[in-house]
Design a protein around this motif. Sequence first.
Motif, PDB file in Angstrom:
ATOM      1  N   GLY A  75       0.816  -1.220   0.000  1.00 38.30           N
ATOM      2  CA  GLY A  75       0.000   0.000   0.000  1.00 38.30           C
ATOM      3  C   GLY A  75       0.841   1.258   0.000  1.00 38.30           C
ATOM      4  O   GLY A  75       1.782   1.396  -0.776  1.00 38.30           O
ATOM      5  N   ASP A  76       0.542   2.173   0.929  1.00 36.97           N
ATOM      6  CA  ASP A  76       1.270   3.433   1.032  1.00 36.97           C
ATOM      7  C   ASP A  76       1.681   3.655   2.495  1.00 36.97           C
ATOM      8  O   ASP A  76       1.325   2.864   3.359  1.00 36.97           O
ATOM      9  CB  ASP A  76       0.396   4.586   0.504  1.00 36.97           C
ATOM     10  CG  ASP A  76      -0.981   4.614   1.170  1.00 36.97           C
ATOM     11  OD1 ASP A  76      -1.054   4.600   2.418  1.00 36.97           O
ATOM     12  OD2 ASP A  76      -1.991   4.622   0.439  1.00 36.97           O
ATOM     13  N   ARG A  77       2.411   4.743   2.762  1.00 29.16           N
ATOM     14  CA  ARG A  77       2.938   4.983   4.117  1.00 29.16           C
ATOM     15  C   ARG A  77       1.842   4.950   5.171  1.00 29.16           C
ATOM     16  O   ARG A  77       2.000   4.387   6.242  1.00 29.16           O
ATOM     17  CB  ARG A  77       3.575   6.373   4.223  1.00 29.16           C
ATOM     18  CG  ARG A  77       4.818   6.578   3.454  1.00 29.16           C
ATOM     19  CD  ARG A  77       5.299   8.024   3.625  1.00 29.16           C
ATOM     20  NE  ARG A  77       5.784   8.267   4.975  1.00 29.16           N
ATOM     21  CZ  ARG A  77       6.896   7.770   5.454  1.00 29.16           C
ATOM     22  NH1 ARG A  77       7.666   6.999   4.716  1.00 29.16           N
ATOM     23  NH2 ARG A  77       7.274   8.029   6.693  1.00 29.16           N
ATOM     24  N   GLN A  78       0.724   5.620   4.869  1.00 26.93           N
ATOM     25  CA  GLN A  78      -0.335   5.729   5.874  1.00 26.93           C
ATOM     26  C   GLN A  78      -0.915   4.344   6.183  1.00 26.93           C
ATOM     27  O   GLN A  78      -1.163   4.015   7.343  1.00 26.93           O
ATOM     28  CB  GLN A  78      -1.445   6.661   5.366  1.00 26.93           C
ATOM     29  CG  GLN A  78      -1.011   8.125   5.181  1.00 26.93           C
ATOM     30  CD  GLN A  78      -0.651   8.457   3.743  1.00 26.93           C
ATOM     31  OE1 GLN A  78       0.109   7.724   3.117  1.00 26.93           O
ATOM     32  NE2 GLN A  78      -1.175   9.556   3.217  1.00 26.93           N
ATOM     33  N   VAL A  79      -1.118   3.547   5.146  1.00 25.86           N
ATOM     34  CA  VAL A  79      -1.644   2.190   5.334  1.00 25.86           C
ATOM     35  C   VAL A  79      -0.638   1.353   6.132  1.00 25.86           C
ATOM     36  O   VAL A  79      -1.004   0.597   7.033  1.00 25.86           O
ATOM     37  CB  VAL A  79      -1.946   1.530   3.972  1.00 25.86           C
ATOM     38  CG1 VAL A  79      -2.200   0.034   4.108  1.00 25.86           C
ATOM     39  CG2 VAL A  79      -3.157   2.201   3.314  1.00 25.86           C
ATOM     40  N   ARG A  80       0.648   1.516   5.820  1.00 19.16           N
ATOM     41  CA  ARG A  80       1.679   0.725   6.523  1.00 19.16           C
ATOM     42  C   ARG A  80       1.783   1.091   8.005  1.00 19.16           C
ATOM     43  O   ARG A  80       2.243   0.289   8.811  1.00 19.16           O
ATOM     44  CB  ARG A  80       3.043   0.904   5.835  1.00 19.16           C
ATOM     45  CG  ARG A  80       3.108   0.281   4.457  1.00 19.16           C
ATOM     46  CD  ARG A  80       4.527   0.192   3.928  1.00 19.16           C
ATOM     47  NE  ARG A  80       5.136   1.464   3.624  1.00 19.16           N
ATOM     48  CZ  ARG A  80       5.033   2.108   2.452  1.00 19.16           C
ATOM     49  NH1 ARG A  80       4.331   1.576   1.476  1.00 19.16           N
ATOM     50  NH2 ARG A  80       5.644   3.256   2.261  1.00 19.16           N
ATOM     51  N   HIS A  81       1.389   2.312   8.353  1.00 18.19           N
ATOM     52  CA  HIS A  81       1.434   2.708   9.771  1.00 18.19           C
ATOM     53  C   HIS A  81       0.332   2.063  10.596  1.00 18.19           C
ATOM     54  O   HIS A  81       0.408   2.026  11.825  1.00 18.19           O
ATOM     55  CB  HIS A  81       1.325   4.237   9.899  1.00 18.19           C
ATOM     56  CG  HIS A  81       2.619   4.929   9.596  1.00 18.19           C
ATOM     57  ND1 HIS A  81       2.681   6.179   9.031  1.00 18.19           N
ATOM     58  CD2 HIS A  81       3.900   4.548   9.772  1.00 18.19           C
ATOM     59  CE1 HIS A  81       3.944   6.535   8.872  1.00 18.19           C
ATOM     60  NE2 HIS A  81       4.704   5.559   9.310  1.00 18.19           N
TER      61      HIS A  81
END
Lengths: 159, 265
Positions: free
Chosen positions: B99-105
């Motif tokens: 996914g993206d950074r926000q999803v990975r957080h």
Amino acid sequence: MPTVKMTVNGKAVSADVEARTLLVHLLRDKLALTGTHVGCDTAQCGACTVHVNGKAVKSCNVLAVQLDGAQVTTIEGLATGDTMHPMQEAFRNNHGLQCGFCTPGMVMSAIDLVQGKPPLSESEIRAGLEGNICRCTGYHNIVKSVKAGAEAMQAGKGR
Amino acid sequence: MHNFAFHKPGSVADAAKAIGAASDGKIIAGGQTLLPTLRQRLAEPSDLVDLGAIADLKGIKAEGDGVTIGAMTTHAEVASSSVVAGAIPALAHLASHIGDRQVRHRGTIGGSLANNDPAADYPSAVLGLGATVRTNKREIKADDFFQGMFTTALDEGEIITAVHFPKPEKAGYEKFVQPASRFALVGVFVAKTKGGVRVAVTGAGQEGVFRAKEVEAALGANFSADAAKGAKVSADSLNSDLHGSAVYRAHLVSVLAGRAVAAAK
Ligand SMILES: Cc1cc2nc3c(=O)[nH]c(=O)nc-3n(C[C@H](O)[C@H](O)[C@H](O)COP(=O)(O)OP(=O)(O)OC[C@H]3O[C@@H](n4cnc5c(N)ncnc54)[C@H](O)[C@@H]3O)c2cc1C
Ligand code: FES
Ligand code: FES
């Protein structure tokens, strides 16, 4: 109704919310922090990005009740008095926005991306912003803004 | 989204109790898949049980011949872990491209495996490395865990607590990103292990993640990028959609397997 307590932009907040309340709805509807935008409501666009305990997350994709006790920072929490955060200043100086709808999310993601890191290349910045969509700018000036904002943050002109 | 009762237990035992007591209870981990589902009203659980306050479910540690990752460990934590990078760099690489950074957080390994999306990344690593999924009831081998798209061996209310990955001799992961969703159009995880070569494919199979036996045989005889690229993969049970035909996906499996071998560490 469950009560959630969190710190938003440095202030302690306590609110009674339905369990299904998303963080973005708490911020916008209960706390009147409308700088955080809802672009898609399907967790794709990143316009709703805020920091939770220092990390960028999509506030449309997390329940307020999941974040009891968390530290939340929104776009409204970045400036110090009348002085904008260096990343906000960089977006202004580099024409990093047109309509401005995606901008709060872009700025919040950008700060999370560059914070505490050595200077990133243009392609690293582009890849790092993959969770944020802009329908106006074509991204070019956003990337320029993020590079300049990162340099200004490094130079200690801000955080 | 319909409303529900919300629970935030402090232990796995209390979480299991809360799920058991609910008429239609669901676990929520990072919520990155579940919340979009609820918002589209594709599910209407009576209760959500949040695993976010259970300290035992978080963290990464070296264990025996490999690495154990708690179910509530986020993609970002796996991507930046020095323990993972040291033992299985391909796993850290995989996590850093979900996914993206926000999803990975927010998104977690336990949530990704329980969901078993046919285009998700982690299932290929778990199957490719021959990992073991640990739950509050038992241990499940990767070869038994995945049972078709969005289907796993988990019983109703069973909670994933951790995943144990044995350290391979070498492993690599290559993903051809579907540009709109960031999921894998095709993703291939190649692992050279003591027990032989394992190749797991996500994004391509009609039944979700699967082992590409043709590529495993080719790499078992000769562990090289050229051998992987030369392996013919059957398109028979692969997906066809507007993003790519089954034949195209079959071709991508050998090409990506070759790249994964070339990148394997
Ligand atoms: C924009 C976007 C892009 C994405 N891109 C990718 C991608 O490229 N690759 C990819 O692999 N994924 C991708 N995802 C999905 C993401 O990785 C999710 O985080 C993950 O699939 C689910 O993890 P979660 O912790 O968010 O689980 P949740 O959404 O909380 O839960 C998912 C399901 O698993 C169950 N569950 C959760 N934890 C447990 C547990 N410990 N035991 C038993 N059941 C459990 C829940 O009941 C639910 O049914 C993307 C998501 C979004 C929103
Ligand atoms: S409104 Fe949250 S990602 Fe688009
Ligand atoms: S400036 Fe208009 S959406 Fe980005």
